[in-house]
Motif scaffolding. Structure first.
Motif, PDB file in Angstrom:
ATOM      1  N   LEU A   1      -9.409   2.693   6.288  1.00  0.00           N
ATOM      2  CA  LEU A   1     -10.413   1.979   5.414  1.00  0.00           C
ATOM      3  C   LEU A   1     -10.741   2.708   4.022  1.00  0.00           C
ATOM      4  O   LEU A   1     -10.757   1.921   3.188  1.00  0.00           O
ATOM      5  CB  LEU A   1     -11.812   1.888   6.072  1.00  0.00           C
ATOM      6  N   ALA A   2     -10.604   3.823   3.802  1.00  0.00           N
ATOM      7  CA  ALA A   2     -10.551   4.561   2.689  1.00  0.00           C
ATOM      8  C   ALA A   2      -9.480   4.030   1.882  1.00  0.00           C
ATOM      9  O   ALA A   2      -9.587   3.865   0.773  1.00  0.00           O
ATOM     10  CB  ALA A   2     -10.521   6.131   2.861  1.00  0.00           C
ATOM     11  N   ASN A   3      -8.320   4.002   2.431  1.00  0.00           N
ATOM     12  CA  ASN A   3      -7.213   3.506   1.694  1.00  0.00           C
ATOM     13  C   ASN A   3      -7.242   2.085   1.240  1.00  0.00           C
ATOM     14  O   ASN A   3      -6.886   1.644   0.192  1.00  0.00           O
ATOM     15  CB  ASN A   3      -5.761   3.773   2.398  1.00  0.00           C
ATOM     16  N   VAL A   4      -7.771   1.239   1.949  1.00  0.00           N
ATOM     17  CA  VAL A   4      -8.162  -0.063   1.635  1.00  0.00           C
ATOM     18  C   VAL A   4      -9.003  -0.103   0.428  1.00  0.00           C
ATOM     19  O   VAL A   4      -8.928  -0.896  -0.519  1.00  0.00           O
ATOM     20  CB  VAL A   4      -8.527  -1.146   2.735  1.00  0.00           C
ATOM     21  N   LEU A   5     -10.194   0.460   0.566  1.00  0.00           N
ATOM     22  CA  LEU A   5     -11.212   0.716  -0.221  1.00  0.00           C
ATOM     23  C   LEU A   5     -10.641   1.048  -1.687  1.00  0.00           C
ATOM     24  O   LEU A   5     -10.964   0.630  -3.069  1.00  0.00           O
ATOM     25  CB  LEU A   5     -12.456   1.404  -0.102  1.00  0.00           C
TER      26      LEU A   5
ATOM     27  N   MET B   1       0.917  -1.296   0.248  1.00  0.00           N
ATOM     28  CA  MET B   1       0.039   0.060  -0.054  1.00  0.00           C
ATOM     29  C   MET B   1       0.935   1.194   0.170  1.00  0.00           C
ATOM     30  O   MET B   1       2.011   1.217   0.326  1.00  0.00           O
ATOM     31  CB  MET B   1      -0.851   0.147   1.079  1.00  0.00           C
ATOM     32  N   THR B   2       0.245   2.427  -0.322  1.00  0.00           N
ATOM     33  CA  THR B   2       1.248   3.755  -0.427  1.00  0.00           C
ATOM     34  C   THR B   2       1.083   4.460   0.848  1.00  0.00           C
ATOM     35  O   THR B   2       1.574   5.592   1.052  1.00  0.00           O
ATOM     36  CB  THR B   2       0.411   4.620  -1.252  1.00  0.00           C
ATOM     37  N   GLU B   3       0.576   3.819   1.963  1.00  0.00           N
ATOM     38  CA  GLU B   3       0.306   4.891   3.321  1.00  0.00           C
ATOM     39  C   GLU B   3       1.395   4.230   4.340  1.00  0.00           C
ATOM     40  O   GLU B   3       1.130   4.494   5.628  1.00  0.00           O
ATOM     41  CB  GLU B   3      -1.011   4.263   3.838  1.00  0.00           C
ATOM     42  N   LEU B   4       2.503   3.591   3.858  1.00  0.00           N
ATOM     43  CA  LEU B   4       3.749   3.382   4.815  1.00  0.00           C
ATOM     44  C   LEU B   4       4.141   4.813   5.717  1.00  0.00           C
ATOM     45  O   LEU B   4       4.340   4.446   6.964  1.00  0.00           O
ATOM     46  CB  LEU B   4       5.054   2.869   4.225  1.00  0.00           C
ATOM     47  N   ARG B   5       4.215   5.814   5.105  1.00  0.00           N
ATOM     48  CA  ARG B   5       4.701   6.922   5.693  1.00  0.00           C
ATOM     49  C   ARG B   5       3.358   7.208   6.923  1.00  0.00           C
ATOM     50  O   ARG B   5       3.872   7.502   8.112  1.00  0.00           O
ATOM     51  CB  ARG B   5       4.637   7.996   4.838  1.00  0.00           C
ATOM     52  N   THR B   6       2.093   7.082   6.540  1.00  0.00           N
ATOM     53  CA  THR B   6       1.106   7.417   7.583  1.00  0.00           C
ATOM     54  C   THR B   6       1.159   6.475   8.671  1.00  0.00           C
ATOM     55  O   THR B   6       0.942   6.802   9.604  1.00  0.00           O
ATOM     56  CB  THR B   6      -0.056   7.346   6.823  1.00  0.00           C
ATOM     57  N   ASP B   7       1.321   5.147   8.405  1.00  0.00           N
ATOM     58  CA  ASP B   7       1.494   3.912   9.258  1.00  0.00           C
ATOM     59  C   ASP B   7       2.549   4.162  10.325  1.00  0.00           C
ATOM     60  O   ASP B   7       2.399   4.376  11.530  1.00  0.00           O
ATOM     61  CB  ASP B   7       1.705   2.666   8.645  1.00  0.00           C
ATOM     62  N   GLU B   8       3.815   4.733   9.771  1.00  0.00           N
ATOM     63  CA  GLU B   8       4.712   5.242  10.759  1.00  0.00           C
ATOM     64  C   GLU B   8       4.345   6.393  11.618  1.00  0.00           C
ATOM     65  O   GLU B   8       4.658   6.352  12.701  1.00  0.00           O
ATOM     66  CB  GLU B   8       6.122   5.469   9.786  1.00  0.00           C
ATOM     67  N   GLU B   9       3.850   7.170  11.140  1.00  0.00           N
ATOM     68  CA  GLU B   9       3.322   8.353  11.799  1.00  0.00           C
ATOM     69  C   GLU B   9       2.236   7.936  12.888  1.00  0.00           C
ATOM     70  O   GLU B   9       2.184   8.371  14.068  1.00  0.00           O
ATOM     71  CB  GLU B   9       2.944   9.408  11.054  1.00  0.00           C
ATOM     72  N   GLN B  10       1.255   6.805  12.445  1.00  0.00           N
ATOM     73  CA  GLN B  10       0.302   6.471  13.448  1.00  0.00           C
ATOM     74  C   GLN B  10       0.880   5.596  14.351  1.00  0.00           C
ATOM     75  O   GLN B  10       0.574   5.689  15.753  1.00  0.00           O
ATOM     76  CB  GLN B  10      -0.764   5.628  12.629  1.00  0.00           C
ATOM     77  N   VAL B  11       2.081   4.866  14.334  1.00  0.00           N
ATOM     78  CA  VAL B  11       2.824   4.002  15.511  1.00  0.00           C
ATOM     79  C   VAL B  11       3.376   5.337  16.401  1.00  0.00           C
ATOM     80  O   VAL B  11       3.214   5.047  17.631  1.00  0.00           O
ATOM     81  CB  VAL B  11       3.964   3.369  14.804  1.00  0.00           C
ATOM     82  N   GLU B  12       3.753   6.394  15.733  1.00  0.00           N
ATOM     83  CA  GLU B  12       4.303   7.412  16.794  1.00  0.00           C
ATOM     84  C   GLU B  12       3.122   8.032  17.541  1.00  0.00           C
ATOM     85  O   GLU B  12       2.989   8.412  18.723  1.00  0.00           O
ATOM     86  CB  GLU B  12       5.054   8.659  15.995  1.00  0.00           C
ATOM     87  N   MET B  13       1.990   8.373  17.052  1.00  0.00           N
ATOM     88  CA  MET B  13       0.835   8.716  17.641  1.00  0.00           C
ATOM     89  C   MET B  13       0.353   7.704  18.592  1.00  0.00           C
ATOM     90  O   MET B  13       0.008   8.247  19.821  1.00  0.00           O
ATOM     91  CB  MET B  13      -0.261   8.828  16.590  1.00  0.00           C
ATOM     92  N   LEU B  14       0.409   6.353  18.564  1.00  0.00           N
ATOM     93  CA  LEU B  14       0.011   5.415  19.549  1.00  0.00           C
ATOM     94  C   LEU B  14       1.005   5.583  20.725  1.00  0.00           C
ATOM     95  O   LEU B  14       0.816   5.664  21.849  1.00  0.00           O
ATOM     96  CB  LEU B  14       0.169   4.093  19.012  1.00  0.00           C
ATOM     97  N   LYS B  15       2.524   5.711  20.257  1.00  0.00           N
ATOM     98  CA  LYS B  15       3.489   5.804  21.412  1.00  0.00           C
ATOM     99  C   LYS B  15       2.988   7.424  22.441  1.00  0.00           C
ATOM    100  O   LYS B  15       3.247   7.232  23.363  1.00  0.00           O
ATOM    101  CB  LYS B  15       4.672   6.063  20.843  1.00  0.00           C
ATOM    102  N   LYS B  16       2.594   8.240  21.704  1.00  0.00           N
ATOM    103  CA  LYS B  16       2.358   9.666  22.211  1.00  0.00           C
ATOM    104  C   LYS B  16       1.104   9.377  22.946  1.00  0.00           C
ATOM    105  O   LYS B  16       1.069   9.704  24.339  1.00  0.00           O
ATOM    106  CB  LYS B  16       2.123  10.573  21.217  1.00  0.00           C
TER     107      LYS B  16
END
Length: 220
Positions: free
Chosen positions: A140-144, A1-16
């Protein structure tokens, strides 16, 4: 998928989120029953359950934050098991919701978009308005989009629910519009995502490329 950058940011969000809220998180259902001894016993059980969930969650986030190239098949299997345990053992908690987000991510990474969509739809249906639900909507939008269900994807991200999610929602909107061939509208969505990313201090390289590519296409 094209959202690797977003996933990495989400991991940071989870840590925060964990740094700010994890230590004080308790199971929300309170049963007022029994005597003082019963109440203390219940409190002890809840504390122990919360500590177990927080430890499991922290382990999962730490492993998921490692570069994909460094993750072995055994590591991925372990992360899958931890996410499933969070979802099944701590139902009704924020930990269970994060477990669902991770399960959807793992399914999408493996190319199983049907499973990812099912996981995210169930989470959206149950989650309260807030960060978990908004994150699930964007994912979900990205998956769709990967499934070429572009109108369904656009319906999910048509309205940005909070400024913090403008990047995810607008970028997904741009991706869907680009797939539909609506290039001018796609560029506008990417530009809004870029502006939001700049204001939030997030990485803008990928978004800038998307904007530039569509600008070049328009000039051509």
């Amino acid at each position: 998928m094209t959202e690797l950058r977003t996933d990495e940011e989400q991991v940071e969000m989870l840590k925060k989120w964990w740094d700010e809220n994890g230590k004080s998180l308790l199971v929300s259902v309170v049963i007022v029953a029994g005597g003082w001894f019963g109440w203390n016993t219940w409190q002890t059980q809840q504390q122990e359950a919360g500590e177990a969930a927080s430890y499991l969650y922290t382990q999962l986030v730490d492993q998921a934050s490692q570069p994909a190239a460094q993750q072995t098949e055994a590591t991925r299997t372990e992360m899958q098991a931890m996410a499933e345990q969070l979802k099944s053992d701590y139902k009704g908690s924020t930990y269970a919701e994060f477990g669902s987000l991770f399960l959807a991510r793992f399914a999408a990474d493996a190319g199983d978009f049907d499973a990812a969509a099912a996981e995210l739809k169930a989470l959206i249906a149950e989650a309260d308005e807030g960060p978990i639900k908004y994150t699930a909507q964007a994912r979900l939008a990205n998956v769709l989009i990967q499934q070429e269900k572009l109108d369904e994807a656009l319906a999910l991200v048509n309205t940005v629910p909070a400024e913090a999610y403008a990047v995810q929602f607008e970028e997904a909107k741009g991706d869907a519009l680009f797939r539909k061939g609506e290039l001018a509208d796609a560029r506008s969505a990417y530009q809004r995502a870029l502006d939001a990313a700049q204001s939030q201090g997030l990485s803008t390289q990928l978004l800038q490329r998307k904007v530039d590519n569509l600008a070049a296409a328009g000039d051509a």
